[in-house]
Design an enzyme around this catalytic site. Structure first.
Site, PDB file in Angstrom:
ATOM      1  N   ARG A  10      -2.743  14.149   5.992  1.00 32.59           N
ATOM      2  CA  ARG A  10      -3.036  12.523   6.118  1.00 32.59           C
ATOM      3  C   ARG A  10      -2.408  12.308   6.880  1.00 32.59           C
ATOM      4  O   ARG A  10      -1.438  11.994   7.449  1.00 32.59           O
ATOM      5  CB  ARG A  10      -2.594  12.598   4.535  1.00 32.59           C
ATOM      6  CG  ARG A  10      -3.121  10.878   4.539  1.00 32.59           C
ATOM      7  CD  ARG A  10      -2.873  10.717   3.115  1.00 32.59           C
ATOM      8  NE  ARG A  10      -1.595  10.302   2.541  1.00 32.59           N
ATOM      9  CZ  ARG A  10      -0.636   9.508   1.848  1.00 32.59           C
ATOM     10  NH1 ARG A  10      -1.351  10.017   0.450  1.00 32.59           N
ATOM     11  NH2 ARG A  10       0.985   9.349   2.365  1.00 32.59           N
ATOM     12  N   ARG A  43       2.222  14.399   3.643  1.00 30.10           N
ATOM     13  CA  ARG A  43       2.394  12.975   3.959  1.00 30.10           C
ATOM     14  C   ARG A  43       3.122  12.657   5.354  1.00 30.10           C
ATOM     15  O   ARG A  43       4.390  13.001   5.603  1.00 30.10           O
ATOM     16  CB  ARG A  43       3.365  11.996   2.817  1.00 30.10           C
ATOM     17  CG  ARG A  43       2.737  12.092   1.165  1.00 30.10           C
ATOM     18  CD  ARG A  43       3.848  11.602   0.617  1.00 30.10           C
ATOM     19  NE  ARG A  43       2.640  11.174  -1.125  1.00 30.10           N
ATOM     20  CZ  ARG A  43       2.984  11.628  -1.405  1.00 30.10           C
ATOM     21  NH1 ARG A  43       3.358  13.204  -1.976  1.00 30.10           N
ATOM     22  NH2 ARG A  43       2.226  11.634  -2.888  1.00 30.10           N
ATOM     23  N   ARG A  59       2.719  -1.207 -10.943  1.00 24.66           N
ATOM     24  CA  ARG A  59       4.152  -0.623 -11.990  1.00 24.66           C
ATOM     25  C   ARG A  59       5.292  -0.800 -11.171  1.00 24.66           C
ATOM     26  O   ARG A  59       6.468  -0.651 -12.698  1.00 24.66           O
ATOM     27  CB  ARG A  59       3.506   0.364 -11.696  1.00 24.66           C
ATOM     28  CG  ARG A  59       4.043   1.399 -10.039  1.00 24.66           C
ATOM     29  CD  ARG A  59       3.633   2.745  -9.850  1.00 24.66           C
ATOM     30  NE  ARG A  59       3.061   2.581  -9.165  1.00 24.66           N
ATOM     31  CZ  ARG A  59       2.948   3.672  -8.609  1.00 24.66           C
ATOM     32  NH1 ARG A  59       3.333   4.492  -8.992  1.00 24.66           N
ATOM     33  NH2 ARG A  59       1.917   3.609  -7.464  1.00 24.66           N
ATOM     34  N   CYS A  80      -4.768  14.431  -5.284  1.00 24.70           N
ATOM     35  CA  CYS A  80      -3.222  14.300  -4.713  1.00 24.70           C
ATOM     36  C   CYS A  80      -2.522  13.491  -5.249  1.00 24.70           C
ATOM     37  O   CYS A  80      -1.291  14.044  -5.299  1.00 24.70           O
ATOM     38  CB  CYS A  80      -3.130  14.875  -3.040  1.00 24.70           C
ATOM     39  SG  CYS A  80      -4.180  13.198  -2.757  1.00 24.70           S
ATOM     40  N   ASN A 119      -2.452   7.713  -7.458  1.00 20.84           N
ATOM     41  CA  ASN A 119      -1.002   7.209  -7.240  1.00 20.84           C
ATOM     42  C   ASN A 119      -1.252   5.959  -7.300  1.00 20.84           C
ATOM     43  O   ASN A 119      -0.949   4.692  -8.204  1.00 20.84           O
ATOM     44  CB  ASN A 119       0.097   7.360  -6.625  1.00 20.84           C
ATOM     45  CG  ASN A 119       0.310   9.419  -7.014  1.00 20.84           C
ATOM     46  OD1 ASN A 119       0.210   9.296  -8.171  1.00 20.84           O
ATOM     47  ND2 ASN A 119       1.286   9.807  -5.777  1.00 20.84           N
ATOM     48  N   ASP A 120      -2.664   5.739  -6.190  1.00 21.23           N
ATOM     49  CA  ASP A 120      -2.924   3.905  -5.485  1.00 21.23           C
ATOM     50  C   ASP A 120      -4.315   3.966  -6.972  1.00 21.23           C
ATOM     51  O   ASP A 120      -4.080   2.466  -7.227  1.00 21.23           O
ATOM     52  CB  ASP A 120      -2.982   4.258  -4.175  1.00 21.23           C
ATOM     53  CG  ASP A 120      -1.795   3.984  -3.535  1.00 21.23           C
ATOM     54  OD1 ASP A 120      -0.993   2.743  -4.082  1.00 21.23           O
ATOM     55  OD2 ASP A 120      -2.028   4.659  -2.482  1.00 21.23           O
ATOM     56  N   GLU A 176      -8.573   6.580  -3.714  1.00 23.96           N
ATOM     57  CA  GLU A 176      -7.851   5.551  -3.634  1.00 23.96           C
ATOM     58  C   GLU A 176      -7.903   4.331  -4.639  1.00 23.96           C
ATOM     59  O   GLU A 176      -6.747   3.612  -4.694  1.00 23.96           O
ATOM     60  CB  GLU A 176      -6.547   6.558  -3.182  1.00 23.96           C
ATOM     61  CG  GLU A 176      -6.612   5.940  -1.729  1.00 23.96           C
ATOM     62  CD  GLU A 176      -4.963   6.124  -1.403  1.00 23.96           C
ATOM     63  OE1 GLU A 176      -3.487   6.267  -1.822  1.00 23.96           O
ATOM     64  OE2 GLU A 176      -5.394   6.331   0.511  1.00 23.96           O
TER      65      GLU A 176
END
Ligand code: PEP
Ligand code: MG
Length: 537
Positions: A329, A293, A461, A498, A450-451, A427
């Site tokens: 990324r 990241r 969330r 991921c 996650n996304d 995502e």
């Protein structure tokens, strides 16, 4: 009991240490005479130099020479006779030492901020640090020294910046609790990288929890128990020793391959945010890096990292991984990841806004400097480049055009670089729906659950009223994952995951069945993920 988000596994039982913001308001300080003010200033400068010297020494052994050089730079600046004499002259004009420090440092901040070269602009954050420390010393406003809290401390703060986190001594800190952030925020990622239990987004934690109060922080379900009774302490001590026992048993999977019972080989990779995380990755025997990241390189500073600094970070990771795959990324900012100096406009719906690849395509200078750094680092290892938040084919094509432009620039400048495969994160629901088309355009997919979970379930969330819907095991999300894997397979490209769900033991058997190739998880989850895969049919 208080409730937050369990963001780093484990149980932290201990005494609360509140890390509060310290005021540097000096409006009530009275001027005595110039000599007295000057000797207060000199004493504060001496204290600063001594303390910084000590910190630099300990950083040299605990973190590395890079970090300690920053602090040595602070000392050099303050030793510069010009800065100190400016402060003394200000005092002669009849102002208190605090105001002299404030005024002179602000003057330097203004000069450095306006500089043409980036290195000088980066000095701004150093001057801010110096100003802050001198003011706190002059005011006697002692903050909690994070590096020397007692054993069995549970640190409670509004948020932890990476520099605060770097001062944490793992031996003495049983858990961290913050008022903001979620599973994917930088404090969560850093806590997981260090293996410290964390509970985030506990509303008003620094006010509701008293300094010295006994607390239990449950990094699994996000519960905070205040003043636990003996029964609760016994229950959590038992859970903690079971958890430690399980972790010990997992060591049997260290250095092993991740192969299912029927002999299908999978890859268990790690997610990282900074080159420093590599140590933990290697210790846990990850087979590669599935997500670097890079936004963490841009945080906690006042200007963007140069191409050179990025090249240094990426090539360090590539070399340390010794030819194992490293998926870097490109910058994923916006949403909950704000970087103030990039001046992303405030938006009504930041998660649906000008973020990640959208921001990068609109800021080609910034994007190209990152792409070039990645291409140059690729000479030193097995690097792949990954684009975040893709929703349209056109975005991929534009990014690929920029990558080609970067290669031409590097070639023309005679700079060494290597080609890298280019993949994308899946995502967004849009990317899932066109994953058959996207698969023909790119070299690999990595599913960002996650996304993806939030976008598919249309749920914020952070909103307590609806966050129970944020669940990757909901059928619509599972269907999206299955579709993505199927379309990757049909087009012959590898597909990984991921997002945090890659380490979900309840989901892993389905992911294996559908054919997911690579599972990229937090370093602390590598062995459990491998064990779960090895137990799959
Ligand atoms: C994801 O969205 O699943 C992901 C891995 O990216 P991030 O958590 O950094 O948004
Ligand atoms: Mg994401």
């Amino acid at each position: 009991m208080l409730k937050g988000i369990g963001a780093s596994q484990g149980y932290g039982i201990g005494k609360a240490v509140i890390i509060s913001d310290i005021s540097t308001d000096y409006s009530n300080v009275k001027y005595t005479d110039a000599e007295a003010e000057k000797s207060r200033l000199q004493a504060a400068v001496d204290t600063f130099i001594n303390e910084t010297n000590e910190l630099a020494e300990s950083l040299k052994t605990n973190a590395g020479s890079k970090e300690s050089e920053i602090l040595e730079g602070h000392i050099a600046m303050l030793r510069d006779p010009f800065m100190l004499s400016q402060m003394q002259e200000s005092i002669d004009s009849g102002i208190v030492a605090e105001k002299a420090v404030d005024t002179v440092c602000n003057m330097f901040i203004d000069i450095f901020s306006a500089a043409d070269d980036e290195l000088t602009r980066q000095r701004v954050s150093d001057i801010r640090d110096i100003k802050d420390s001198l003011l706190k010393t002059l005011l006697g406003a002692e903050g909690v020294d994070i590096s020397s809290v007692e054993e069995n401390s549970v640190l409670i703060a509004k948020d932890f910046t990476p520099s605060m986190t770097s001062k944490i001594n793992k031996k003495n800190v049983n858990a961290i609790v913050t008022e903001v952030g979620g599973v994917t925020s930088h404090s969560a990622i850093l806590a997981r990288a260090m293996g410290i239990p964390a509970v985030l987004s506990v509303i008003d934690a620094t006010e509701k929890i008293k300094n010295g109060e006994a607390v239990i922080a449950d990094g699994f379900n996000g519960n905070i128990i205040l003043n636990p009774n003996e029964e609760q302490i016994a229950e959590y001590n038992k859970k903690q020793s079971e958890y430690i026992g399980e972790k010990e048993n997992l060591k049997a999977y260290m250095g092993k391959e991740s192969i299912t019972q029927s002999g299908i080989k999978k890859a268990v990779y790690a997610n990282i945010g900074r080159p420093e995380d590599i140590q933990n990755v290697i210790q846990n025997s990850a087979e590669g890096i599935g997500l670097f990241r890079t936004e963490f390189l841009f945080m906690d500073r006042n200007t963007e990292p140069t191409e050179e600094e990025q090249f240094e970070a990426y090539s360090t990771v590539a070399k340390a991984m010794n030819n194992k795959e490293v998926i870097i990324r490109t910058l994923d900012i916006g949403g909950d990841k704000d970087i103030p100096y990039l001046k992303i406009e405030k938006e009504e719906n930041p998660f649906l806004g000008h973020r990640a690849i959208r921001y990068c395509l609109d800021n080609p200078l910034l994007f190209k400097s990152q792409i070039k750094a990645i291409l140059r680092a690729a000479v030193y290892g097995n690097i792949k480049m990954m684009l975040p938040l893709i929703t349209a084919l056109d975005e991929v094509r534009k990014a690929k055009e920029l990558i080609e432009e970067c290669k031409t620039d590097l070639k023309n400048a005679g700079t060494n670089y290597a080609d890298t495969p280019v993949g994308i994160m899946i995502e967004t629901p849009a990317a899932v729906m066109i994953s058959d088309i996207l698969a023909k355009e790119v070299d690999f997919f990595s599913i960002g659950t996650n996304d993806l979970t939030g976008y598919i379930m249309a749920v914020d969330r952070g909103n307590a009223k609806v966050c129970s819907l944020y669940d990757t095991l909901q059928t619509p999300v599972l269907r999206a994952i299955e579709t993505t894997i199927k379309n990757a397979k049909a087009n012959g490209i590898p597909v990984g995951m991921c997002g945090e769900a890659a380490a979900d033991t309840a989901l892993i058997p389905s992911l294996v069945k559908w054919g997911l190739d690579e599972f990229s998880v937090s370093p602390g989850n590598i062995l459990l993920t491998r064990k779960t895969i090895c137990n799959c049919p």
